[in-house]
Write an enzyme that holds these catalytic residues in place. Structure first.
Site, PDB file in Angstrom:
ATOM      1  N   HIS A   9      -3.378   4.173   1.270  1.00 28.67           N
ATOM      2  CA  HIS A   9      -4.455   4.478   0.321  1.00 28.67           C
ATOM      3  C   HIS A   9      -5.039   3.178  -0.214  1.00 28.67           C
ATOM      4  O   HIS A   9      -4.367   2.154  -0.279  1.00 28.67           O
ATOM      5  CB  HIS A   9      -3.912   5.300  -0.851  1.00 28.67           C
ATOM      6  CG  HIS A   9      -3.361   6.624  -0.448  1.00 28.67           C
ATOM      7  ND1 HIS A   9      -4.154   7.698  -0.117  1.00 28.67           N
ATOM      8  CD2 HIS A   9      -2.081   7.051  -0.310  1.00 28.67           C
ATOM      9  CE1 HIS A   9      -3.387   8.723   0.201  1.00 28.67           C
ATOM     10  NE2 HIS A   9      -2.128   8.361   0.099  1.00 28.67           N
TER      11      HIS A   9
ATOM     12  N   GLY B 144       0.833  -1.184   0.000  1.00 29.76           N
ATOM     13  CA  GLY B 144       0.000   0.000   0.000  1.00 29.76           C
ATOM     14  C   GLY B 144       0.871   1.236   0.000  1.00 29.76           C
ATOM     15  O   GLY B 144       2.015   1.217   0.459  1.00 29.76           O
ATOM     16  N   TYR B 145       0.304   2.310  -0.498  1.00 28.15           N
ATOM     17  CA  TYR B 145       1.038   3.566  -0.631  1.00 28.15           C
ATOM     18  C   TYR B 145       0.574   4.552   0.422  1.00 28.15           C
ATOM     19  O   TYR B 145      -0.627   4.793   0.588  1.00 28.15           O
ATOM     20  CB  TYR B 145       0.868   4.116  -2.049  1.00 28.15           C
ATOM     21  CG  TYR B 145       1.638   3.257  -3.008  1.00 28.15           C
ATOM     22  CD1 TYR B 145       2.944   3.555  -3.341  1.00 28.15           C
ATOM     23  CD2 TYR B 145       1.088   2.073  -3.502  1.00 28.15           C
ATOM     24  CE1 TYR B 145       3.683   2.721  -4.161  1.00 28.15           C
ATOM     25  CE2 TYR B 145       1.816   1.239  -4.322  1.00 28.15           C
ATOM     26  CZ  TYR B 145       3.115   1.568  -4.647  1.00 28.15           C
ATOM     27  OH  TYR B 145       3.852   0.735  -5.440  1.00 28.15           O
ATOM     28  N   LEU B 146       1.544   5.095   1.164  1.00 32.25           N
ATOM     29  CA  LEU B 146       1.261   6.107   2.168  1.00 32.25           C
ATOM     30  C   LEU B 146       1.245   7.480   1.505  1.00 32.25           C
ATOM     31  O   LEU B 146       0.605   8.401   1.973  1.00 32.25           O
ATOM     32  CB  LEU B 146       2.307   6.064   3.281  1.00 32.25           C
ATOM     33  CG  LEU B 146       2.577   4.688   3.894  1.00 32.25           C
ATOM     34  CD1 LEU B 146       3.605   4.792   5.009  1.00 32.25           C
ATOM     35  CD2 LEU B 146       1.292   4.050   4.389  1.00 32.25           C
TER      36      LEU B 146
END
Length: 159
Positions: free
Chosen positions: A82, A29-31
């Site tokens: 996200h 996942g992308y912060l």
């Protein structure tokens, strides 16, 4: 300084499957992700990492990756990252002295399979197996960070 030089390709066939040496399950996942950089958390089997990438031209990037505790990674993925998460199986194989990673995506990116090779220099020559298809190294739609914003299922019919 960490540098990643990577080329990406779609696949022309599934002949690569005969040469797979190992397969790894990944959830990431992308912060943070924008046109210039991304911060990603990834769990790969029993390992967790945080990664920072700065995109230069699609092939050449600055990259920094560090191990983090599994519990921290799980919390970041469940509470901060996200949506949607990027889920894939990475198949590793070797062809003519190069390691190829074939990412078979799941979830919202199901149906997408991408071959990646890391090189020592931008102009390094490498053998292109018959199963390689179109090069997509500079097509931003295929960046994992963008697949978390606009998954493959929403644009696959248009490509």
């Amino acid at each position: 300084m960490g540098i990643e030089i990577e080329r990406k390709f779609l696949l022309a066939s599934d002949a690569w499957k005969d040469d797979v040496e190992k397969s790894l399950n990944m959830r990431q996942g992308y912060l943070s992700h924008d046109a210039q950089s991304s911060v990603r958390v990834r769990i790969c089997d029993d390992r967790a990492d945080i990664n920072v990438k700065s995109t230069r031209d699609g092939i050449y990037r600055l990259e920094y990756e560090y191990p983090i505790p599994m519990q921290d990674a799980q919390e970041l993925l469940s509470q901060v990252a996200h949506r949607p998460l990027v889920e894939k199986t990475r198949h590793v194989l070797y062809v003519a002295d190069h390691c190829w990673e074939i990412d078979e995506f799941h979830g919202d990116n199901a149906g997408l399979i991408v071959a990646e090779i890391e090189l020592a220099s931008v102009d390094e020559r490498f053998y292109r197996p018959d199963w390689l298809g179109e090069e997509i190294s500079t097509d931003a739609r295929y960046y994992n960070s963008n697949l978390s914003k606009l998954p493959y299922k929403y644009w696959a019919e248009d490509s």
